[in-house]
Every structure is written in structure tokens, then in C-alpha cells.
Motif scaffolding. Structure first.
Motif, PDB file in Angstrom:
ATOM      1  N   UNK A 273      59.277  -7.270   9.709  1.00 17.90           N
ATOM      2  CA  UNK A 273      60.269  -6.454   9.096  1.00 17.90           C
ATOM      3  C   UNK A 273      62.035  -7.135   9.826  1.00 17.90           C
ATOM      4  N   UNK A 274      62.609  -7.401   8.997  1.00 14.45           N
ATOM      5  CA  UNK A 274      64.170  -7.359   9.387  1.00 14.45           C
ATOM      6  C   UNK A 274      64.795  -6.384   9.080  1.00 14.45           C
ATOM      7  N   UNK A 275      65.331  -5.502   9.972  1.00 11.10           N
ATOM      8  CA  UNK A 275      65.989  -4.279   9.837  1.00 11.10           C
ATOM      9  C   UNK A 275      67.721  -4.519  10.105  1.00 11.10           C
ATOM     10  N   UNK A 276      68.283  -4.279   8.764  1.00  3.33           N
ATOM     11  CA  UNK A 276      69.861  -4.508   9.269  1.00  3.33           C
ATOM     12  C   UNK A 276      70.308  -3.033   9.696  1.00  3.33           C
ATOM     13  N   UNK A 277      71.117  -2.872  10.532  1.00  3.59           N
ATOM     14  CA  UNK A 277      71.863  -1.579  10.964  1.00  3.59           C
ATOM     15  C   UNK A 277      70.836  -0.801  11.528  1.00  3.59           C
ATOM     16  N   UNK A 278      69.844  -1.268  12.103  1.00  4.21           N
ATOM     17  CA  UNK A 278      68.824  -0.451  12.987  1.00  4.21           C
ATOM     18  C   UNK A 278      69.616   0.464  14.103  1.00  4.21           C
ATOM     19  N   UNK A 279      69.160   1.554  13.953  1.00  4.10           N
ATOM     20  CA  UNK A 279      69.688   2.667  14.811  1.00  4.10           C
ATOM     21  C   UNK A 279      68.999   2.937  16.076  1.00  4.10           C
ATOM     22  N   UNK A 280      69.558   2.786  17.139  1.00  4.49           N
ATOM     23  CA  UNK A 280      68.950   3.133  18.453  1.00  4.49           C
ATOM     24  C   UNK A 280      69.759   3.591  19.614  1.00  4.49           C
ATOM     25  N   UNK A 281      69.466   4.055  20.677  1.00  3.62           N
ATOM     26  CA  UNK A 281      70.138   4.427  21.732  1.00  3.62           C
ATOM     27  C   UNK A 281      70.415   3.497  22.749  1.00  3.62           C
ATOM     28  N   UNK A 282      71.657   3.352  22.867  1.00  2.38           N
ATOM     29  CA  UNK A 282      72.160   2.083  23.700  1.00  2.38           C
ATOM     30  C   UNK A 282      72.527   2.860  25.101  1.00  2.38           C
ATOM     31  N   UNK A 283      72.006   2.440  26.143  1.00  3.36           N
ATOM     32  CA  UNK A 283      72.315   2.946  27.675  1.00  3.36           C
ATOM     33  C   UNK A 283      73.451   2.334  27.960  1.00  3.36           C
ATOM     34  N   UNK A 284      74.485   3.439  28.495  1.00  2.00           N
ATOM     35  CA  UNK A 284      75.910   2.996  28.611  1.00  2.00           C
ATOM     36  C   UNK A 284      76.117   2.688  30.074  1.00  2.00           C
ATOM     37  N   UNK A 285      75.187   2.914  31.054  1.00  2.28           N
ATOM     38  CA  UNK A 285      75.289   2.961  32.201  1.00  2.28           C
ATOM     39  C   UNK A 285      75.854   4.166  33.034  1.00  2.28           C
ATOM     40  N   UNK A 286      76.372   4.978  32.252  1.00  2.00           N
ATOM     41  CA  UNK A 286      76.896   6.453  32.736  1.00  2.00           C
ATOM     42  C   UNK A 286      75.796   7.542  32.881  1.00  2.00           C
ATOM     43  N   UNK A 287      76.039   8.381  33.694  1.00  2.00           N
ATOM     44  CA  UNK A 287      75.144   9.721  33.974  1.00  2.00           C
ATOM     45  C   UNK A 287      75.741  10.956  33.694  1.00  2.00           C
ATOM     46  N   UNK A 288      75.280  11.855  32.825  1.00  2.00           N
ATOM     47  CA  UNK A 288      75.997  13.193  32.894  1.00  2.00           C
ATOM     48  C   UNK A 288      74.632  14.107  32.976  1.00  2.00           C
ATOM     49  N   UNK A 289      74.930  15.200  33.615  1.00  2.55           N
ATOM     50  CA  UNK A 289      73.920  16.066  33.925  1.00  2.55           C
ATOM     51  C   UNK A 289      72.593  15.361  34.447  1.00  2.55           C
ATOM     52  N   UNK A 290      73.030  14.561  35.504  1.00  2.00           N
ATOM     53  CA  UNK A 290      71.813  13.997  35.922  1.00  2.00           C
ATOM     54  C   UNK A 290      71.023  13.014  34.919  1.00  2.00           C
ATOM     55  N   UNK A 291      71.474  12.710  33.721  1.00  2.00           N
ATOM     56  CA  UNK A 291      70.795  11.942  32.921  1.00  2.00           C
ATOM     57  C   UNK A 291      71.408  10.704  32.335  1.00  2.00           C
TER      58      UNK A 291
END
Length: 839
Positions: free
Chosen positions: A671-689
Motif C-alpha cells: 500500500x502506497x499512501x500519499x499524504x499519510x497522517x501521523x503524529x510527529x514527535x517534536x522534541x518538546x514537552x508540555x504537561x510532562x508529555x
């Protein structure tokens, strides 16, 4: 802050419009039927009849309630009190006929149906641990077997559900190839299919969307009790043509007894009963169902109750993992030669704990170093000061009404069906401290669904169906984890699915056009906004969002730390732009899905199936609008209202074999998926998450799933099931998060008279291909032993079974679990079950 029950005018407008949409659907389809050739009577000699009897080998008794399928026609029937069946309206030609019932089967028989004639097929059934998989979910015309289906399909039958289930839908089917389990503790388990999770896997009950919020968060569960099912069908791979864009990864359809039998009603009573007890989590439950039919009228009722305590792993008790649920269903209908209708209601209530969520909620998420587990795993235990625990209390109410016309004297259309469905899901996320409870967040999700299907009359070559579908969804949340604003979603789709037969070759083609319209209210409550549940820590963050002018602040424990919202310096000392809540603006999406496939009978019980699909999926509410700390996914979510739809191009190749001594299926997919939606980890933290920004990029899913069974001697079979998928972002080569490793099951079924002993080995390889911040997971091997005794009778089947899971008390972790680094899976457990099927 407005109370959650207050709706904006757009929601009321959509609920009013669905009636107008449904009238347009009905009017359009009736006009199509008339335009297709009117109600020109079929000539009686264009079709024929298949009839016969089904008996039990051990006693010679006639068997009531056996399923008989004329393969390739889509038609099926149940045997009556004298074991007789009759299926008419079969187009002239050569067919294979199959008959089976719980743990009873016989070989296929070939019949030749002549115009205006009758073909006879008599079956003698004997005990067998393996049955052929039947499906209606993946078929456009009716019932067909997995060998003939275009999609890869497997089925878990009613008696096997009782034997296999650990109490929820995901554990019931997790041993199926290509299926894994996602969860945040036992109460929130949900199936993963071929690496796809959440909004990309559709959960149905009797072909209707479940209506819960399990796709939106790792700590939200599925509101279906599998013990009330007649069978569970798992469709692997895209099924978007019939069920919409949420079925891009696959479909799980839980089929209840009344829905299974309504196509083949006969006078009398059917009943199902199951009860189970287990250790390791003090599992206890019971479920019962009853269906009665007389002169076309039919009634059904059923329900169940289930309870588990905190489960025990090899490390000890995993706190706050107890679950409880209650379900009830009832309905009535009438079916004549031409007209049919039915109406029913479903009521489910439950509660379950969310382990370790209180720890994360109260003290912030402790991040492990990438590359391994923490040195010490610990259970969630309230401390002497009363640590907060989190539980979900949920309620589901559903209503269903349908009507239609069948056996139409029309050359083109055989059946028309209309359905209306209402789903009302609510759950409260409870904060429990010092013996008292308060509602931290409240969710409501209501949906109104209308569907119309036109089933074409099968000719010598062409079969299929077409129709239209509409949905109005109202979503609203209030409280600490009200991450998305109140949203109303209006969807409309039209679809067609066709099959052409050319002897050994069958060609499948079809398309679907779907429109989604999101109407979004202003953001109120949740993170950074004042409501009745916010504490001083939340108010400080609200000031930060408004002013962004402070360099330092003190948290609720008085500890000084850098301002996450202004300086935005991550653990590597890099600066990031300020984090702002996504703009809650309206969005509209329009997309098309299409499919073409070729099914080739190779002879000798072999088949080769190749399918090319293009699927469209609109972004989900949580992907566009979430903002705030999300304990259910161990992240601080930052949605993206500028997302484009996903576009998937997929190729599935399946090689299948069915013989008297060897059966198997090997499926490859890309399966080739264009514009696949995902959560990208930014390296920051807020509220301990850790902060995850919702982004898009191209991705590729490549893998296989397979199952093979070999007959050893007599009725003894050895079965191996395997599944593997690699999923990466093609631009960076980075693995996507929570992708299952290679895993499988090796099972041996050794029957002796009515008793079958089934030892098995469940295994998984190490998963080291992980997303940034995700920890690798070691492989494991688990040993289980199951045994069952079946008493088949003319009108009933009794099954008494036992299971010992994790026989060696193996310490192992599930890579796709959100809490794998904190809690191990269940240790050694013993379970005993009793099941009755009365026909």
C-alpha cells in the motif's frame, strides 16, 4: 462554560437534513429500479432449485439449523426440523454446494442446475475442528466462502468465540493472521489489521458502525460483547467501496444470531447460551440469546454480563485494570415473500480502569530512554496521599429500523433494502482519589445513519449491488481532555460493486464517491481554558497561551522550569516556534475510491486473486482539531486543520488452496499512501508529555499474512498462521509507530470422538524498527493448551471447554500496547467455558 448537552444550530440542521437525504436516496433508487427494466416477470424456466437433506454421521439423525450455501450464487438456507433445505431462483449452471454447522462439516458436492429443474444434494456431517470460512461482509451479493471472496477473509464461529475469547473483541480475534491488539489496558483493547489502527480500521455490528470512540484514542474501548455474536468476520485490506473511507485498513464485522438467520427464517426457536470463569483476572461472565419465528413474524432478545478484576502478570498485579460490562438487545420483524421489515434496540453499559493514567495525569509522563525498557517496571499503586486513578464509565444506546422488498419479479433487481440507524455513545473519564470520584472529561458521540442497497439479480455473468449512504455525526467533549471542539460531521456517499464471471475467471470492479463536511464550533474548555475542573496548573497554562510573555513559571509542586510555550527549548537545546491551538475552522472533503480485481480458479482447489485498489480517506476530527495533553496516546497533541485527504494505492495478491488434506492462503500486499497522517514527535514537552504535531508524508506498507492447515491423520490437523508488515515514511525511511512485529500461531487439533485437544504456540519476533521516542520490544514465545468436548445433537450442540494460556508464565510485552513499558501482559491463566447452541 456551556454544558455538554447544548448543541449548536448546525447540529439540529444536520439531523433535520438526514430525513431529506434519505427521501432523496429512496426516490432515486426506486427510479433506478424502474428504469432498469420495470417489473418484467422472469421466466420460470430461467432458474432452477437445489434441495436436499442434512444428517449426522454418528447417529443418522436429521440436523436442524445447518447452513447450506450454493457457492457462486450468493444464496444460502438453513435446514428445517426434518433436516431439509430448498433454495430456489438459482440461475442455470454448475455449482458447488456446502453444508456445515458448529464443528460439523462435510465435503463440497457439485450439482448441475437446469432451467426449470431441481438438483439434489444430500449431506452427512461429521465432527471436524476445521470449517470453511463464510462471509457476507466482503460479498456484494450474499454468502460466499473465503476461497471465492476477492478480499482476504477469516471467520471466528460462535462456539469458537466462546472458547477463544478473553472477554473483548480484540483478544477474540488476535490469533487471526494479520491481526494485532492495541490497548491501554484490557478495557480499551482494539484490533489492528495489517499495521493499520484507529480511524483506518472499521468496527461493525451487523454491518452497522459501532458508534463508539475507540478509533480516537488508545484508552477508548469497543462497546461490543463478542459472546453475543453468531460469528465474527475479519476482512483484511481495503473494503472502502461498501463501507467507506474508514475501512482502508480492514473491517471487523460482529454478526449477531438474528442478523445471521433472518435471510433463512423457519418456524421455531433458536437459542444460544454461554458462561465462563477464569483465573489471573477473576473473569466471570454469561450471555444468552433467543430468536423465535412463526409465519414470517420473528422476535429476538438477548444480553449478558461480564466482570474481571485487576489482572496478574508475572511481575504481580497490574492495578486499575478491572472491567465490567452489561449488554441487552431486543427486536421484532416480519418477512413475507416480497416485503420485509424489522426494528431493534441495543443497550450497553460498562466501566474499566485505565492503568498508569493516574500516574501520568498527576505527576507527568516519565520518558524512557530510546532503545530499551526501563530497568524497573512497576505497577500502579495509589500512594499514601491518595494518588489519582482514572476509569472510564460508558453507555451506548442504539436503534435500528429497516425495510425492503425481495424476490422482485424483475430482470435486473432482486432485492432493495433501506435502513435507518441511531447510535448514542457517552462516556465519562473519572478521576478517583481518596475513595471519591469526579468527572474529569465527558464525551458524547451521536450518529444518524441512512443506507439504501439495491441487490442485482444474478445473470449468467453479472452480479453486484449499488446504493447510497448518509451519516450525520455530532461530537462534543467537555473537561480536562476535551481536546477537540464541538464538531458536526455530515457525510454522503454513492457506491457500486460489480462482478463479471467468465467460467474460471471472475472480474470485480466498482467505485465509491464520498463527501465529508465538518462544521466546527469555537474551542471551549479543555487545555488552556477555564472550566469547573481546572486547577491552578491549568490556569497558568491558560495565561501562557494568552500572553506568551513569561520566561519562567512554577508548577503545582513549586518546582521552577523553563516556559514550554515561549522559549520552547527542547532537550537538545533547540528553539521551536510557539505552540498554538489549531484553528477550529470548517472543512469539506470530496474523494473517490475504486477497485478492480481478478479471481482465477486454477483447478485442483486452487485460486489466485489479484486486486488493485485506490482509496480515499478524509482526516478525522482528532487529527485536525485536537490540542492538549492526551494521556490515552501518551502525548500532547497538536492537530492540523490544513490536512489533505489520504490517498492509498494498493495491490493485494492472494494464493489459496482448499483440499481434503491441505488448506491454505498466502496473501501479499503493498500500500502506497500519499499524504499519510501521523503524529510527529517534536522534541518538546508540555504537561510532562512529549509534543506530537500532526503532519503528513508519503508512506508505504508492505507485508504478508498466511495460514496453512495440514491433515495429519484422521481428523487431526496442524495449522500455522503468520503475519508481518513493514511500514515506513518513504521520504525519510523512518518506521511508523506501533507497527506489529512478525507474529504467528502454531496449533495442533487432535480429536478423539467428541473431545479435541489443541496445544498451541504463540510467538512474536523482536520489534526493533521503531519511531523516534518509541522503545523496541523483545520477542517472546507463549504456550497455550485448549481442550473441548462437543455433544452434537439433532437440534442442539453442547460444548464444554477449558484453556490454559501462558502455560509457563512467560514475562512478555505487546509492542502495540501503549503501556508496554509499564505493565507486562497477563501471566498464567485458566479458563473454563460452557456453550449451548439450540436450533
Amino acid at each position: 462554560m456551556n454544558r455538554i448537552g447544548i448543541r449548536k444550530g448546525i447540529g439540529k440542521m444536520y439531523r433535520k437534513r438526514i430525513g431529506e437525504i434519505y427521501r432523496k436516496i429512496a426516490t432515486g433508487l426506486v427510479a433506478t429500479v424502474l428504469a432498469a427494466g420495470g417489473f418484467t416477470p422472469l421466466l420460470a424456466n430461467e432458474t432452477g432449485t437445489v434441495r436436499g437433506t442434512v444428517t449426522l454421521e454418528e447417529s443418522g439423525d436429521f440436523i436442524r439449523g445447518a447452513v447450506v450455501v450454493v457457492i457462486g450464487s450468493g444464496d444460502s438456507a438453513l435446514t428445517d426440523n426434518e433436516g431439509r433445505f430448498e433454495i430456489d431462483g438459482i440461475p442455470a449452471g454448475e455449482y458447488e454446494v456446502l453444508a456445515q454447522r458448529e464443528h460439523l462439516t462435510a465435503g463440497r458436492q457439485t450439482v448441475i442446475v437446469e432451467s426449470g429443474g431441481t438438483a439434489t444434494a444430500n449431506f452427512v456431517l461429521s465432527l471436524s475442528p476445521l470449517l470453511e470460512d463464510l462471509t457476507v461482509t466482503a460479498s456484494p451479493v450474499g454468502t460466499e466462502t473465503s476461497l471465492e471472496a476477492f478480499n482476504s477473509v477469516s471467520t471466528v464461529q460462535g462456539i469458537d468465540i466462546v472458547r477463544e475469547s478473553g472477554g473483548d473483541l480484540a483478544t477474540t480475534i488476535e490469533s487471526e493472521p494479520g491481526v494485532a491488539l492495541r490497548g491501554f489496558g484490557p478495557g480499551s483493547n482494539r484490533p489492528i489489521i495489517r499495521g493499520f489502527d484507529g480511524d483506518r480500521v472499521l468496527i461493525l455490528q451487523d454491518g452497522i458502525r459501532a458508534g463508539d470512540l475507540s478509533a480516537e484514542s488508545g484508552d477508548h474501548g469497543v462497546a461490543i460483547d463478542p459472546y453475543g455474536a453468531e460469528r465474527i468476520e475479519i476482512v483484511r485490506g481495503p473494503a472502502t467501496l461498501l463501507y467507506g473511507s474508514n475501512a482502508v485498513g480492514g473491517v471487523v464485522n460482529v454478526i449477531t444470531p438474528h442478523a445471521s438467520y433472518r435471510e433463512s427464517l423457519f418456524d421455531g426457536t433458536r437459542a444460544q447460551l454461554s458462561a465462563d470463569l477464569g483465573t489471573a483476572n477473576a473473569q466471570a461472565g454469561a450471555n444468552a440469546g433467543l430468536q423465535f419465528a412463526r409465519n414470517g413474524a420473528h422476535f429476538w432478545a438477548g444480553g449478558g454480563r461480564r466482570h474481571t478484576n485487576d489482572y496478574t502478570s508475572p511481575e504481580g498485579i497490574v492495578e486499575n485494570t478491572a472491567t465490567e460490562s452489561t449488554s441487552a438487545r431486543a427486536g421484532a420483524g416480519w418477512a413475507g415473500d416480497r416485503f420485509f421489515t424489522s426494528a431493534g434496540v441495543k443497550l450497553n453499559d460498562g466501566r474499566y480502569g485505565v492503568p498508569f493514567a493516574g500516574e501520568l495525569h498527576s505527576h507527568g509522563h516519565h520518558e524512557e530512554e530510546p532503545g530499551g525498557h526501563e530497568d524497573e517496571h512497576h505497577m500502579e499503586e495509589p500512594d499514601e496521599h491518595g494518588e489519582t486513578a482514572i476509569a472510564l464509565d460508558w453507555q451506548y444506546r442504539g436503534m435500528h429500523f429497516d425495510f425492503g422488498f425481495q424476490n422482485l419479479a424483475n430482470r435486473v433487481v432482486e432485492k432493495v433494502q433501506f435502513s435507518l440507524n441511531f447510535n448514542d455513545w457517552q462516556h465519562n473519564e473519572l478521576e478517583i482519589e481518596g475513595g471519591s470520584e469526579r468527572i474529569g472529561t465527558r464525551f458524547e458521540n451521536r450518529s444518524y445513519i441512512a443506507r439504501a442497497d439495491v441487490f442485482q439479480r444474478q445473470t449468467g455473468r453479472l452480479s453486484g449491488r449499488f446504493g447510497a449512504w448518509a451519516r450525520v455525526r455530532d461530537f462534543e467533549a467537555a473537561g480536562f481532555e476535551a481536546l477537540a471542539p464541538q464538531t458536526d460531521l455530515g457525510s454522503f456517499a454513492a457506491f457500486a460493486y460489480q462482478e463479471l464471471s467468465f467460467g474460471r475467471f471472475r472480474l470485480q470492479f466498482g467505485g465509491r464517491v464520498e463527501r465529508d463536511n465538518y462544521q466546527v464550533a469555537e474551542r471551549t474548555g479543555g487545555h488552556g481554558h477555564e472550566d469547573e475542573h481546572e486547577d491552578e496548573h491549568d490556569e497558568e497554562h491558560e495565561d501562557e497561551h494568552e500572553e506568551h510573555d513569561e520566561d519562567e513559571e512554577h508548577d503545582e509542586h513549586g518546582e521552577e522550569h523553563e516556559d514550554d510555550h515561549d522559549d520552547h527549548e527542547d532537550e537538545h537545546g533547540e528553539d521551536h516556534p510557539p505552540i498554538e491551538a489549531p484553528d477550529p475552522r470548517d472543512r469539506k472533503f470530496m474523494g473517490a475510491s475504486a477497485s478492480v480485481g481478478l479471481h482465477t480458479r486454477l483447478g485442483g482447489g486452487n485460486a489466485l486473486v489479484t486486486t488493485l485498489t485506490r482509496s480515499h480517506r478524509a482526516p478525522a476530527i482528532e487529527e485536525m482539531y485536537n490540542f492538549g495533553p492526551h494521556v490515552g496516546t501518551l502525548s500532547f497533541d497538536v492537530g492540523n486543520p490544513d490536512l489533505d485527504p489520504e490517498s492509498t494505492v494498493g495491490v493485494d495478491v492472494s494464493l489459496r488452496h482448499r483440499g481434503d488434506h491441505v488448506r491454505g492462503e498466502l496473501n501479499f500486499f503493498v500500500y502506497e499512501i500519499g499524504n499519510f497522517i501521523f503524529g510527529n514527535r517534536s522534541g518538546q514537552e508540555l504537561d510532562g508529555l512529549p509534543v506530537y504535531n500532526i503532519l503528513q508524508g508519503d508512506s508505504r506498507f508492505v507485508g504478508f499474512d498466511a495460514r496453512g492447515s495440514v491433515r495429519l491423520a484422521g481428523q487431526a490437523w496442524a495449522t500455522l498462521g503468520l503475519g508481518r508488515v513493514d511500514a515506513d515514511l518513504t521520504t525519510t525511511g523512518e518506521a511508523l509507530p506501533r507497527i506489529p512485529p512478525l507474529q504467528g500461531t502454531l496449533r495442533l487439533d487432535v480429536p478423539y470422538r467428541g473431545f479435541t485437544l489443541s496445544p498451541r504456540v504463540v510467538f512474536a519476533a523482536r520489534q526493533g524498527e521503531v519511531f523516534r521516542g518509541e522503545t523496541p520490544t523483545d520477542g517472546y514465545t507463549r504456550f497455550d493448551v485448549r481442550g473441548s468436548y462437543v455433544w452434537p445433537r439433532e437440534r442442539a450442540a453442547h460444548v464444554l471447554s477449558f484453556a490454559v494460556t501462558n502455560l509457563t508464565d512467560e514475562l512478555y510485552r505487546n509492542h502495540t500496547s501503549y503501556i508496554k513499558d509499564r505493565g507486562a501482559e497477563m501471566g498464567r491463566a485458566f479458563r473454563v467455558t460452557y456453550g449451548l447452541r439450540f436450533h
